[in-house]
Design a protein around this motif. Structure first.
Motif, PDB file in Angstrom:
ATOM      1  N   TYR A 160       1.765   5.454   0.094  1.00 37.71           N
ATOM      2  CA  TYR A 160       1.361   6.705   0.738  1.00 37.71           C
ATOM      3  C   TYR A 160       2.319   7.814   0.340  1.00 37.71           C
ATOM      4  N   ALA A 172       0.844  -1.186   0.000  1.00 36.40           N
ATOM      5  CA  ALA A 172       0.000   0.000   0.000  1.00 36.40           C
ATOM      6  C   ALA A 172       0.886   1.244   0.000  1.00 36.40           C
ATOM      7  N   LYS A 229      -1.310  10.875   3.115  1.00 33.40           N
ATOM      8  CA  LYS A 229      -2.438  10.367   2.341  1.00 33.40           C
ATOM      9  C   LYS A 229      -2.096   8.994   1.765  1.00 33.40           C
ATOM     10  N   TRP A 230      -2.892   7.997   2.125  1.00 37.15           N
ATOM     11  CA  TRP A 230      -2.759   6.664   1.563  1.00 37.15           C
ATOM     12  C   TRP A 230      -3.606   6.568   0.291  1.00 37.15           C
ATOM     13  N   ASP A 231      -3.166   5.728  -0.630  1.00 37.99           N
ATOM     14  CA  ASP A 231      -3.943   5.536  -1.862  1.00 37.99           C
ATOM     15  C   ASP A 231      -5.372   5.113  -1.529  1.00 37.99           C
ATOM     16  N   GLY A 232      -6.340   5.820  -2.126  1.00 39.22           N
ATOM     17  CA  GLY A 232      -7.742   5.483  -1.908  1.00 39.22           C
ATOM     18  C   GLY A 232      -8.330   6.003  -0.620  1.00 39.22           C
ATOM     19  N   ALA A 233      -7.585   6.835   0.120  1.00 39.13           N
ATOM     20  CA  ALA A 233      -8.082   7.361   1.397  1.00 39.13           C
ATOM     21  C   ALA A 233      -7.873   8.866   1.457  1.00 39.13           C
ATOM     22  N   LYS A 234      -8.455   9.504   2.459  1.00 36.32           N
ATOM     23  CA  LYS A 234      -8.311  10.934   2.649  1.00 36.32           C
ATOM     24  C   LYS A 234      -7.068  11.244   3.488  1.00 36.32           C
TER      25      LYS A 234
END
Length: 202
Positions: A135, A133, A170-175
């Motif tokens: 970020y 994942a 910020k992580w991929d797919g998240a705020k």
């Protein structure tokens, strides 16, 4: 008479050279370049749980002195972590950081100790977990530190504490997730958060 004159000249030359050496002292001058860094290697092997870990961090810095007291520079950060349980990889992460900093030396504690305040801005990116994942983020902070000069060119650096810090990740797919910290009574945590490194002056 000739021997007396030669001896006097030699004495004057030695005194002048010694005075020049003492005048240099320990510290920094306009135009100096410093190379600084922190390195951390850690490896564990728990045979009771069959868990092995390897952790690596490297944080080099290069700074240029615009005056005797003030330096600006760039810094990098590289890190990785791996964990295996019974020979199978169970966790991993890696990161890369890049930033700029300004450093001001405001207090001399004797000849060899030089105390400074530092502020920096940086960007970070990395991967974590078996699924890699990704970020990215931004960080800013202010801290205190001390250089202890072992010689005129070589010093040990003590990064004492973060007074103020702000992080946004910020992580991929998240705020975005942001965090702000202020250590008001910094004297309580000087040596619990200290980072030790090496500084070389050119």
């Amino acid at each position: 008479m000739k021997k007396v004159l030669l001896s006097a000249v030699a004495l004057v030359a030695f005194t002048f050279a010694n005075a020049q050496e003492e005048s240099k002292g320990f510290g920094f001058s306009k135009g100096n370049v410093i190379v600084e860094g922190n390195l951390m290697l850690n490896s564990t092997n728990d045979k009771n749980t069959e868990v092995k870990t390897n952790n690596f961090e490297f944080n080099p810095k290069v700074g240029y002195f615009l005056s005797d007291k003030f330096a600006v520079g760039v810094e990098l950060g590289i890190g990785s972590f791996k964990e295996k349980t019974a020979g199978t990889e169970t966790d991993k992460s890696s990161n890369f950081d890049a930033g700029v900093f300004g450093r001001y030396y405001f207090l001399d504690l004797g000849q060899r100790f030089k105390t400074y305040a530092e502020a920096g801005l940086g960007m970070t990116s990395g991967k974590a977990g078996l699924a890699d994942a990704k970020y990215s983020g931004f960080n800013a902070g202010a801290s205190l530190g001390i250089n202890y000069f072992v010689s005129e060119s070589f010093a040990i650096n003590f990064g004492l504490t973060d007074i103020l810090s702000y992080n946004s990740t910020k992580w991929d797919g998240a705020k975005n997730v942001s965090e702000f910290n202020a250590n008001v009574n910094v004297f309580d945590n000087f040596f619990t958060t200290a980072k030790f490194g090496l500084t070389y002056k050119f």
